[in-house]
Write a protein that holds these residues in place. Structure first.
Motif, PDB file in Angstrom:
ATOM      1  N   GLY A 145      -4.314  -2.273  -3.257  1.00 43.15           N
ATOM      2  CA  GLY A 145      -5.198  -1.819  -2.195  1.00 43.15           C
ATOM      3  C   GLY A 145      -5.906  -0.528  -2.571  1.00 43.15           C
ATOM      4  O   GLY A 145      -5.915  -0.095  -3.721  1.00 43.15           O
ATOM      5  N   THR A 146      -6.512   0.096  -1.592  1.00 42.19           N
ATOM      6  CA  THR A 146      -7.268   1.322  -1.812  1.00 42.19           C
ATOM      7  C   THR A 146      -6.375   2.545  -1.669  1.00 42.19           C
ATOM      8  O   THR A 146      -5.262   2.479  -1.141  1.00 42.19           O
ATOM      9  N   ILE A 147      -6.868   3.684  -2.138  1.00 35.67           N
ATOM     10  CA  ILE A 147      -6.144   4.942  -1.948  1.00 35.67           C
ATOM     11  C   ILE A 147      -6.244   5.319  -0.476  1.00 35.67           C
ATOM     12  O   ILE A 147      -7.349   5.476   0.058  1.00 35.67           O
ATOM     13  N   PRO A 148      -5.128   5.458   0.227  1.00 37.62           N
ATOM     14  CA  PRO A 148      -5.173   5.679   1.676  1.00 37.62           C
ATOM     15  C   PRO A 148      -5.780   7.037   2.031  1.00 37.62           C
ATOM     16  O   PRO A 148      -5.440   8.060   1.424  1.00 37.62           O
ATOM     17  N   GLU A 149      -6.670   7.058   3.016  1.00 35.79           N
ATOM     18  CA  GLU A 149      -7.266   8.316   3.467  1.00 35.79           C
ATOM     19  C   GLU A 149      -6.251   9.203   4.180  1.00 35.79           C
ATOM     20  O   GLU A 149      -6.471  10.398   4.340  1.00 35.79           O
ATOM     21  N   ASP A 150      -5.139   8.618   4.626  1.00 36.82           N
ATOM     22  CA  ASP A 150      -4.097   9.422   5.273  1.00 36.82           C
ATOM     23  C   ASP A 150      -3.549  10.489   4.338  1.00 36.82           C
ATOM     24  O   ASP A 150      -3.000  11.506   4.799  1.00 36.82           O
ATOM     25  N   LYS A 159       3.714   7.882   7.944  1.00 35.83           N
ATOM     26  CA  LYS A 159       2.455   8.065   8.678  1.00 35.83           C
ATOM     27  C   LYS A 159       2.660   8.991   9.867  1.00 35.83           C
ATOM     28  O   LYS A 159       1.793   9.789  10.212  1.00 35.83           O
ATOM     29  N   LEU A 183       1.041   3.882   1.577  1.00 34.63           N
ATOM     30  CA  LEU A 183       1.362   4.538   2.847  1.00 34.63           C
ATOM     31  C   LEU A 183       1.646   3.546   3.959  1.00 34.63           C
ATOM     32  O   LEU A 183       1.514   3.876   5.133  1.00 34.63           O
ATOM     33  N   GLU A 184       2.049   2.337   3.609  1.00 34.78           N
ATOM     34  CA  GLU A 184       2.346   1.343   4.637  1.00 34.78           C
ATOM     35  C   GLU A 184       3.803   1.453   5.078  1.00 34.78           C
ATOM     36  O   GLU A 184       4.607   0.566   4.889  1.00 34.78           O
ATOM     37  N   ASN A 208       0.842  -1.185   0.000  1.00 36.01           N
ATOM     38  CA  ASN A 208       0.000   0.000   0.000  1.00 36.01           C
ATOM     39  C   ASN A 208       0.880   1.238   0.000  1.00 36.01           C
ATOM     40  O   ASN A 208       1.928   1.242   0.642  1.00 36.01           O
TER      41      ASN A 208
END
Length: 814
Positions: free
Chosen positions: A158-163, A137, A131-132, A129
């Protein structure tokens, strides 16, 4: 400073006058070094040196396009003072640029992102991902004031991170060309400084286009690219309400959008690029789109748009540079004296109604580089004033000889790079004037009525990548001069009248990936140099010639081979046992062929010729050796080609059994073993072929029950098995329980491992033996009186005992 040239191919890139080899660790002695740029070199195969982390004063580091490989060394986490001085703004912008650095790790957690304002990790092989990683973060929404984030062209999932929504200062976000999925988080609307948003993707973001969910809040948005992201539904009408935005670039192409183009898009008055191609849009083009006076690129190709376009539609498009209407039900109806208000560089009018003559207004366009008029109903002669880089006039009704593409004053000799004249009605010979097109990369003259010999001078076109002369009536021998085309990676000469042997000079075509010489009169053995020298071959088709002799074992050295078609020749001997060395038919990951959209290849599938085009050709795995004089058994090595989709060994003299491991070929769609001398039972593992949709085992010497279950139950045509009198069971009319008699087609195996000949002797002896025994008993009773009395006395005594016992049982019961 003079930089070397870089050339890209499927194996990476190569450059001249570039730095390479190992970096000298003595660089760490430059303790005050602040700027280090190693980009655009060739350190192919080495890791990013860990000692770079000792350059504590480094402000700028650029490792892009340098060919580094492996993981990012953790020592780079020590570079906490990375800076880049932007003299345009006089601001300090900290930069870490590692784009196209061949990094294949997940993003590490030890970078100090707090000071980095522009992070470029694009064009690597990063996974996971986006932003993993912990440090990023931690920095989000706290101390990190990143302005630009480039994570495009990796393998993120995966999905686009909301962060990401916490990066309030973000002005440039590029997540394109990854494998992201799911919905776009609405909180991206919090990024009020965002000016450029690129979510173009290889896979599928779900849902409808997020308008006005958050896009209406992005007041600085100038560039929006959502192409190929998997959005569906209609284009939101609310899009036109975003006229307060600074939107100049809108790309919604290659999605699943349907319905009409909203007329409110015409309110986006600042648009310079409107790209809506390759969707399912219908209806007419709204009239107010022609009021977008700043429009430079308008692309609606490959939709279902209708209507007639006149010169009035284009009257206000003075800035237009690129117009593509290809692949719609549109008609262009303008007067012969019309002079457009624009000067186009790219024109796409393929598969719309333009003809029957070439539009006269094209002569006013002096800046055209790309002209696509394929399938445009043109039946005119080619004018001599075309001066373009890319010319596609294929699939029309053009007749006569191929003309000289120059007018005596302005020549196209030093311009034209791509020439498509295929699928017309040209006659005569190939003009030698084509040899003057020094920059020609792609020449397609296939599917015409050309005759005569191939000009020797075509060998002078040293930059040619693809040469397609298929399906004409060209004759003579293949010119040895074609061996000079060292850049060539596709050669299609099939469907002509070529004779003689293959020129030995063809072994110099080391880049060749597709070689189609099928349907000619070539008479030769299969040269060993094909397997020894043409190591990049992926498609080899010699079908319907007069090749003779054995199949060379050197073909097994073609590890990238996807299609091998030697059908309908005079080949003899055994099928090589080394086919399992062709790794491309074993592995699902060897699909690196760079196919152009127009390329195709014919192959036998389902008992007939089938034409594969670019998208399906990449995945095709096929072996066709039918209609030869091959002998011996089917090698077990073929059963290891688990990616095979087509296996055709019919019309040979093969013997032995069908290998039990046939069930390993799980991807098999077509299996044809007919017209051989195969015997024994059909392996039960055949029912494991779930993809099988064509099967032909007819006219062999097969015997025993036909396997059932799974996909085999859908193949109900009895002709699949005809000509095998020893077979029984569905879909044949004869049941196996009544089919125990001997056949004359060969041995039949049963469950005990005995052959039919064993049981034939058993059945042959049973009847006479029974008859002899019965006659012997009756003869003795007839002629020997004492034996006759004793026999009938024994029968009478036995009957008495049975009567007494049954009487007692009745009494007890009552």
């Amino acid at each position: 400073m003079q930089y070397g040239a870089i050339f890209y191919d499927d194996d990476g890139y190569h450059c001249t006058n570039c730095l390479g080899g190992q970096l000298n660790p003595s660089l760490v002695n430059l303790t005050n070094l602040r700027y280090l740029d190693l980009s655009s070199n060739n350190f192919l195969g080495i890791q990013v040196p860990a000692f770079l982390g000792l350059l504590k004063n480094l402000r700028y580091l650029n490792l892009s396009s340098a060919g580094f490989d492996g993981e990012i060394p953790c020592h780079l986490g020590n570079l906490s003072h990375l800076r880049y001085l932007d003299l345009g703004d006089s601001n300090e912008v900290e930069v870490l640029d590692m784009r196209n650095a061949s990094i294949s790790d997940a993003i590490p957690s030890w970078f100090h992102y707090d000071n980095i304002m522009s992070l470029d990790l694009s064009s690597n092989s990063l996974t996971g991902n986006p932003l993993e990683f912990k440090q990023l973060k931690h920095s989000l929404g706290q101390t990190w004031v990143v302005h630009a984030l480039f994570l495009n062209d990796n393998r993120f999932t995966g999905t686009i991170p909301e962060d990401l929504c916490k990066l309030e200062n973000l002005s440039y976000l590029d997540l394109s060309n990854n494998h992201l999925s799911g919905r776009v988080p609405p909180c991206l609307g919090n990024l009020r400084e965002l000016g450029i948003l690129n979510l173009a993707n290889y896979s599928s973001l779900s849902g409808q286009i997020p308008i006005p969910t958050f896009l209406g809040l992005l007041k600085n948005l100038r560039y929006l690219n959502l192409s190929g992201a998997g959005f569906h539904g209609e284009i939101p009408h609310h899009l036109g309400n975003l006229s307060h935005l600074h939107l100049t670039y809108l790309d919604l192409s290659e999605n699943i959008l349907q319905g009409p183009i909203p007329s409110k898009i015409g309110q986006l008055s600042k648009l310079t690029n409107l790209l809506l191609s390759s969707n399912k849009l219908n209806g007419t083009i709204p009239t107010n789109l022609w009021q977008l006076t700043k429009l430079q690129d308008f692309d609606v190709r490959n939709n279902s748009l209708t209507g007639v376009l006149s010169e009035d539609h284009f009257a206000k498009l003075r800035e237009l540079k690129s117009l593509d209407l290809t692949g719609n039900s549109l008609a262009l109806n303008v007067s012969s004296s019309w002079i457009p208000p624009f000067q186009l560089q790219e024109i796409g009018m393929g598969s719309i109604i333009v003809g029957p003559r070439f539009p006269a207004w094209l002569r006013t366009q002096n800046e055209v580089e790309v002209l696509n008029m394929q399938n445009a109903s043109i039946s005119d002669a080619i004018p001599n004033w075309f001066r373009v880089l890319y010319l596609d006039l294929s699939h029309n009704f053009l007749t006569g000889h191929i003309p000289q593409l120059e007018d005596g004053q302005t020549s196209v000799v030093h311009m034209l790079g791509f020439l498509f004249l295929n699928d017309n009605r040209f006659t005569g010979t190939i003009p030698e004037d084509l040899c003057k097109l020094e920059n020609l990369s792609f020449l397609d003259l296939s599917n015409n009525l050309l005759s005569g010999r191939v000009p020797l001078c075509l060998g002078n076109l040293r930059d040619l990548w693809i040469l397609d002369l298929a399906n004409n009536t060209l004759s003579g021998q293949i010119p040895s001069s074609l061996g000079n085309l060292w850049q060539l990676y596709a050669l299609h000469l099939n469907g002509n009248k070529f004779v003689g042997k293959l020129p030995a000079s063809m072994q110099h075509l080391r880049n060749l990936e597709a070689l189609d010489l099928g349907d000619n009169g070539l008479k030769d053995i299969i040269p060993a140099w094909i397997g020894e020298r043409l190591s990049n071959l992926r498609f080899l088709r010699f079908q319907s010639n007069n090749f003779h002799g054995p199949i060379s074992d050197t073909l097994c050295q073609l590890s990238h081979l996807q299609v091998l078609n030697l059908a309908h020749n005079n080949l003899t001997g055994f099928i090589p046992h080394c086919f399992n060395n062709i790794s491309a038919m074993v592995s699902a990951f060897d699909i690196g062929y760079g196919i152009y959209g127009q390329e195709s290849l014919q192959d036998i599938k389902g008992g007939r010729e089938f034409e594969y085009y670019a998208s399906s050709l990449r995945l095709l795995k096929s072996v066709s050796l039918s209609a030869n004089n091959l002998v011996g058994e089917i090698p077990d090595g073929i059963m290891e080609l688990v990616q095979l989709q087509v296996l055709n060994l019919s019309h040979n003299h093969l013997t032995g059994r069908i290998p039990d491991k046939i069930g390993n070929l799980k991807q098999l769609e077509t299996l044809d073993l007919s017209m051989n001398a195969l015997f024994g039972a059909i392996p039960k593992s055949l029912s494991d072929l779930y993809s099988l949709n064509f099967l032909n085992l007819s006219h062999n010497k097969l015997s025993g029950p036909i396997p059932s279950g799974n996909q085999l139950q859908t193949l109900t045509n009895p002709s699949i098995y005809e000509g095998n009198s020893g077979l029984c069971g569905k879909p044949l009319p004869n049941n196996c329980w009544e089919h125990k008699l001997p056949t004359k087609n060969g041995p039949i195996d049963d469950d005990e491992g005995h052959s039919e000949s064993d049981w034939s002797w058993f059945y042959a002896g049973t009847g006479p033996g029974f008859a002899v025994g019965l006659l012997g008993v009756l003869g003795i009773l007839l002629f020997k009186k004492s034996w006759r009395y004793a026999y009938f006395k024994y029968i009478e005594s036995a009957c008495d005992k049975i009567w007494v016992k049954t009487t007692r049982l009745r009494r007890n019961f009552h």
